[in-house]
Design an enzyme around this catalytic site. Structure first.
Site, PDB file in Angstrom:
ATOM      1  N   HIS A 192     -32.515  -8.399  58.901  1.00 36.89           N
ATOM      2  CA  HIS A 192     -32.740  -7.156  59.647  1.00 36.89           C
ATOM      3  C   HIS A 192     -32.580  -5.971  58.704  1.00 36.89           C
ATOM      4  O   HIS A 192     -31.813  -6.022  57.738  1.00 36.89           O
ATOM      5  CB  HIS A 192     -31.751  -7.040  60.808  1.00 36.89           C
ATOM      6  N   HIS A 198     -33.487   1.874  63.731  1.00 38.86           N
ATOM      7  CA  HIS A 198     -34.109   0.573  63.485  1.00 38.86           C
ATOM      8  C   HIS A 198     -34.836   0.099  64.733  1.00 38.86           C
ATOM      9  O   HIS A 198     -34.674   0.669  65.818  1.00 38.86           O
ATOM     10  CB  HIS A 198     -33.038  -0.447  63.088  1.00 38.86           C
ATOM     11  N   CYS A 202     -38.525  -5.052  62.854  1.00 41.52           N
ATOM     12  CA  CYS A 202     -37.630  -4.204  62.055  1.00 41.52           C
ATOM     13  C   CYS A 202     -38.259  -3.764  60.736  1.00 41.52           C
ATOM     14  O   CYS A 202     -38.236  -2.573  60.388  1.00 41.52           O
ATOM     15  CB  CYS A 202     -36.293  -4.891  61.815  1.00 41.52           C
TER      16      CYS A 202
END
Length: 198
Positions: free
Chosen positions: A149, A167, A98
């Site tokens: 994240h 993402h 990520c």
């Protein structure tokens, strides 16, 4: 925002129209901003079509146009990698984790992000969810706590205060998801603005 105003002033003083297709411009921060050919073309057009003296838009309005152009380039670059697989520790271009994905996309503009999502959460300017704009970084954690994240906002729906973000997901690679998905709603922890910040 000041960074892009200085870029504009530099371009006008060095004869931007005659510069090479890839031109590195000194910025006010340690990392220079690299403008690709498409961005340079857009900025040349803005300079060429600027109103005559006395009717020039405010510096703020002109800087907003530059920021919008850079944001469009950022999101277009990110979307070019939809479908790339997830791989822990990878920073592209064929696989990403990520924070490797966000780092790779921002580096396209010459903006250096720190390596982990936790570190990226310390960069730029903290913003509220009701102030989100495309190009902002959004962060998620377990139970809405901490950060594990990160993604990039691609679209904001002001009517219901939701947003879409791109993402590198662990299960399906680079993709666009919506904050309205309960999974992400429960994990949202905050956002940071990178583009346009001093």
């Amino acid at each position: 925002m000041k960074k892009y105003i200085i870029i504009l002033l530099c371009l006008s003083s060095v004869g931007f129209a005659k510069s090479p297709l890839r031109h590195r411009v000194a910025a006010t921060q340690p990392d220079a901003v690299v403008l690709d050919a498409a961005t340079q073309h857009s900025m040349r057009e803005m300079l060429r079509t600027a109103p005559i003296a006395g009717t020039t838009p405010t510096v703020s309005a002109f800087a907003d146009k530059i920021t919008a152009t850079i944001t469009r380039d950022l999101i277009a670059t990110a979307k070019n990698h939809i479908g790339a697989r997830y791989r822990r520790g990878s920073m592209g271009p064929k696989a990403f984790d990520c924070s490797g994905f966000t780092s790779y996309v921002f580096q396209h503009l010459g903006i250096t992000l720190k390596r982990s999502s936790q570190e990226q959460h310390t960069q730029g300017e903290a913003i509220g969810r009701d102030a989100l704009q495309p190009g902002d970084l959004v962060f998620f954690g377990r139970g809405g706590k901490g950060v594990n994240h990160v993604g990039i906002v691609t679209h904001v729906n002001a009517e219901d205060n939701t947003f879409n973000f791109i993402h590198a997901s662990t299960s399906r690679g680079v993709r666009i998801d919506s904050s309205s998905d309960g999974y992400w709603t429960r994990r949202y922890t905050g956002a940071r603005r990178i583009i346009g910040c001093d």
